[in-house]
Design an enzyme around this catalytic site. Structure first.
Site, PDB file in Angstrom:
ATOM      1  CB  CYS A 101       7.164  -3.765   0.437  1.00 18.99           C
ATOM      2  SG  CYS A 101       5.924  -2.786   1.545  1.00 18.99           S
ATOM      3  CB  CYS A 198       1.262  -8.271   3.926  1.00 19.30           C
ATOM      4  SG  CYS A 198       1.561  -7.145   2.585  1.00 19.30           S
TER       5      CYS A 198
END
Length: 365
Positions: A101, A198
């Site tokens: 990410c 997440c």
């Protein structure tokens, strides 16, 4: 400078944005929507990027008096992080989605758009520091070693570092950041930190992967090749795993066995004694430097293989195939797909994705 502050809805990014404003920069806040169907509420410290997080970020921006936007990066996040995560597990590797990410979203897609819009840098709440070195900008550990996040930033290149801003890197402790948020009237002052992956907020990675890639019965074998159990999908296992193996044949010495290797082509999981998890050498082809590249092809350094692992002294060697590291003492439970970050002192030299490992305990030893 014109600063684009990435605001996750947490206390760190809110205080980082506040410090950028206080320093006199022209700051704009942005929250990244990483899911088209994001959850409404977080569950304690599980998950992030929910509607609640976006509202928390907006409230913080209102307190700071800065413009605020929500940008939809869900497609890019799906392609570069979620799909990559699935593909890596299917290949028998153990990926780090936070690393991906940072590499593909926060400091690639976001930074690219920021520069296109005329911003000088992206500001985040990461705990790391930037230092002007003799050969250019250097990435270093944060002052608070307990909160240091330089490992997950090891994928950044010199060009990306030139357009980043880490206001929290020199803060002695997270407690001071929370106290500062409280003093500034930020409602996220006591909000729990996010943990786990997440996009798997319930923490059930095994179940999530089973839904995505299905199940396929295969063998669990020991180092000699003897079948000692079965499984319903090699993707559900990671190197170093002990629990959930459900082996039908006990070890000769009666000791627990651990996952040593995942072989996706044959859908086989290899198990063995804890001692066999010791790794004498790691190597990888995909690497990058966080600043100036090393001058010598062989050099002493420290290697760190997890976000909060202890760095281990060793020797790195640049080869035609990439980077090879020989630690002074064996590393424990290393899996292909993990990221090895190289340090010299507090400085992040660079990183590589681990492709191969060499056990310190040969088969039959």
């Amino acid at each position: 400078m014109r600063i684009l502050a990435a605001m996750s809805g947490g206390v760190d990014s809110a205080v980082a944005a506040a410090r950028a404003v206080e320093a006199g920069h022209d700051v704009v806040g942005v929250h990244l929507a990483l899911s088209r169907a994001g959850g409404t509420l977080r569950t304690g410290s599980r998950g992030c990027c929910t509607i609640e997080d976006a509202l928390d970020a907006r409230r913080a921006a209102d307190v700071l008096g800065i413009p605020f936007y929500v940008w939809d990066f869900s497609e890019r996040f799906r392609d570069d992080v979620i799909d990559d995560f699935i593909a890596e597990y299917q290949a028998g590797r153990t990926p780090n989605p936070c690393m991906r990410c940072n590499e593909k979203i926060k400091f690639a897609a976001l930074l690219e758009r920021a520069i296109e819009l005329g911003f000088d840098a992206v500001c985040t709440g990461h705990y790391a520091t930037l230092v002007d070195g003799a050969d250019g900008l250097e990435l270093h550990r944060a002052s608070d070693n307990a909160k240091d996040q330089s490992y997950v930033l090891g994928v950044l290149t010199a060009e990306q570092l030139a357009h980043t801003y880490f206001p929290l890197g020199t803060t002695p402790s997270k407690a001071l950041v929370r106290a500062e948020a409280e003093a500034r009237g930020l409602s996220v002052a006591q909000k729990p930190d996010s943990h786990d992956i997440c996009f798997i907020p319930d923490g059930d990675t095994r179940g999530w992967l089973a839904e995505k890639v299905g199940t396929a019965t295969g063998d669990i074998v020991d180092r000699s090749g003897e079948v000692v159990g079965s499984h319903e999908g090699a993707h559900a296992f990671t190197v170093g795993q002990r629990r959930g193996l459900k082996l039908g044949v006990p070890a000769a010495d009666g000791k627990p066995r651990f996952v040593l290797e995942v072989r996706p082509v044959s859908n086989t999981v290899v198990v063995g004694p804890k001692e066999a998890l010791a790794i004498a050498e790691i190597a990888g082809e995909r690497f990058s430097w966080a600043g100036a590249a090393p001058v010598d092809s062989s050099f002493d350094c420290h290697v760190q293989i997890r976000a909060h692992a202890e760095p281990v002294a060793g020797t790195a060697e640049l080869t035609d195939l990439g980077v090879r590291v020989t630690p002074e003492v064996p590393l424990d439970g290393v899996a292909p797909g993990q990221t090895a970050v190289l340090y010299i002192g507090t400085r992040v030299l660079g990183q590589f994705t681990i492709d191969t490992t060499v056990s310190a305990v040969p088969v039959g030893a």
